[in-house]
Design an enzyme around this catalytic site. Structure first.
Site, PDB file in Angstrom:
ATOM      1  N   GLU A  49       0.399  -2.438  12.452  1.00 58.99           N
ATOM      2  CA  GLU A  49       1.103  -2.841  11.235  1.00 58.99           C
ATOM      3  C   GLU A  49       2.290  -1.908  11.064  1.00 58.99           C
ATOM      4  O   GLU A  49       2.117  -0.696  10.925  1.00 58.99           O
ATOM      5  CB  GLU A  49       0.174  -2.756  10.022  1.00 58.99           C
ATOM      6  CG  GLU A  49       0.821  -3.217   8.735  1.00 58.99           C
ATOM      7  CD  GLU A  49      -0.096  -3.059   7.522  1.00 58.99           C
ATOM      8  OE1 GLU A  49       0.417  -3.139   6.396  1.00 58.99           O
ATOM      9  OE2 GLU A  49      -1.317  -2.843   7.704  1.00 58.99           O
ATOM     10  N   ASP A  60       2.083   1.177  -2.097  1.00 61.94           N
ATOM     11  CA  ASP A  60       1.915   2.337  -1.226  1.00 61.94           C
ATOM     12  C   ASP A  60       1.557   3.594  -2.003  1.00 61.94           C
ATOM     13  O   ASP A  60       2.126   3.887  -3.059  1.00 61.94           O
ATOM     14  CB  ASP A  60       3.201   2.593  -0.431  1.00 61.94           C
ATOM     15  CG  ASP A  60       3.530   1.467   0.524  1.00 61.94           C
ATOM     16  OD1 ASP A  60       2.592   0.742   0.906  1.00 61.94           O
ATOM     17  OD2 ASP A  60       4.712   1.306   0.882  1.00 61.94           O
ATOM     18  N   TYR A 174      -6.731  -9.836   4.958  1.00 68.29           N
ATOM     19  CA  TYR A 174      -6.653  -8.404   4.660  1.00 68.29           C
ATOM     20  C   TYR A 174      -7.471  -8.171   3.391  1.00 68.29           C
ATOM     21  O   TYR A 174      -7.035  -8.474   2.289  1.00 68.29           O
ATOM     22  CB  TYR A 174      -5.190  -8.020   4.451  1.00 68.29           C
ATOM     23  CG  TYR A 174      -4.887  -6.540   4.429  1.00 68.29           C
ATOM     24  CD1 TYR A 174      -5.680  -5.628   3.737  1.00 68.29           C
ATOM     25  CD2 TYR A 174      -3.760  -6.049   5.080  1.00 68.29           C
ATOM     26  CE1 TYR A 174      -5.378  -4.274   3.724  1.00 68.29           C
ATOM     27  CE2 TYR A 174      -3.438  -4.697   5.070  1.00 68.29           C
ATOM     28  CZ  TYR A 174      -4.255  -3.813   4.387  1.00 68.29           C
ATOM     29  OH  TYR A 174      -3.954  -2.477   4.360  1.00 68.29           O
TER      30      TYR A 174
END
Length: 262
Positions: A49, A60, A174
């Protein structure tokens, strides 16, 4: 079957689980990207990724945010990353998945982005800030170029929403194992395994667990239920420090996993 799905299933059939490391493109300079990708490939990563640096990375945690800032300071752009991947793609045989945010894609032009990703050999794209209900235009552009749009599903989501997203999913699902942003964690909620099993029972493509996974015991634990794991902050931090042995240990921990009998 897509390139990503096939790679994950091959890892599972080999007696382990898929291992997908996340790295930030341009952290340490784009000229280091080839070296990092070839190292991860040689170490046994199933796919990579590849993060695109962005000034407002909502999903993040601090380690990846700092890596993004270093990459932006080095002048890394989405266009430059695509061109670099295109230049080295013949030597990198494992699937590459872009992780970016919507604004860079819109600035680039959605159709042009999808076309250039296809030319660079990108197998999948993750765009975490695109709501499922608004993802069809991007999905259509990517699908026309044979690229999977990877869906994120929080394990805490209601079952009806999970089913809706699963029906549209491509490549792999995911599974977001924690609420909040990415980052290293010592432990996970006690209901995680049960929720992963519920998701796997619904899905007809592989399920990979991500967010917070940072140690070999995490990889082995999640790998018994999920089809694989995604590890970001621990990989980014180790690469930044120039420490490759911990990365090899993490990837190696996915190679031999006792999967419970169904």
């Amino acid at each position: 079957m897509s390139e990503i799905t096939k790679a994950i299933l091959q890892a599972r059939e080999a007696g382990g689980c898929a291992f997908v490391p996340y790295i930030m493109a341009g952290d340490g300079g784009l000229d280091r990207l080839k070296e990092d990708l070839l190292f991860l490939q040689e170490a046994g990563a199933t796919a990579v990724e590849l993060g695109i640096p962005f000034s407002d990375p909502a999903a993040d945690g601090p380690v990846i945010q700092e890596a993004g800032l270093r990459a932006l300071s080095a002048g890394t752009t989405l266009k430059a990353v695509i061109e670099e991947v295109k230049a080295i793609r013949e030597e990198v045989h494992i699937p590459i998945i872009f992780m970016t945010y919507l604004n860079p894609v819109l600035s680039y032009g959605m159709a042009g982005f999808a076309n250039d990703c296809q030319e660079a050999g990108i197998a999948g794209v993750i765009v975490p800030d695109v709501p499922f209900e608004e993802s069809e235009p991007l999905e259509d552009c990517l699908r026309m170029n044979g690229i999977d749009l990877i869906r994120l599903i929080p394990l805490s989501a209601p079952e009806d929403r999970i089913r809706k997203i699963v029906e549209a999913a491509e490549g792999f699902i995911y599974a977001v194992t924690v609420d909040g942003i990415t980052g290293v964690r010592d432990s996970f909620g006690g209901t995680t395994d049960g929720r992963l099993e519920r998701l796997k029972a619904i899905a007809d493509i592989p399920v990979l667990a991500g967010f917070g996974i940072s140690a070999p015991e995490h990889v082995r634990d999640f790998g018994r239920t999920a089809d694989g794991v995604i590890v970001g902050s621990a990989i980014v931090d180790a690469l930044h420090r120039g420490e490759r042995e911990p990365i090899k240990e993490l990837i190696g921990s996915a190679k031999d996993i006792a999967v419970p009998a169904e």
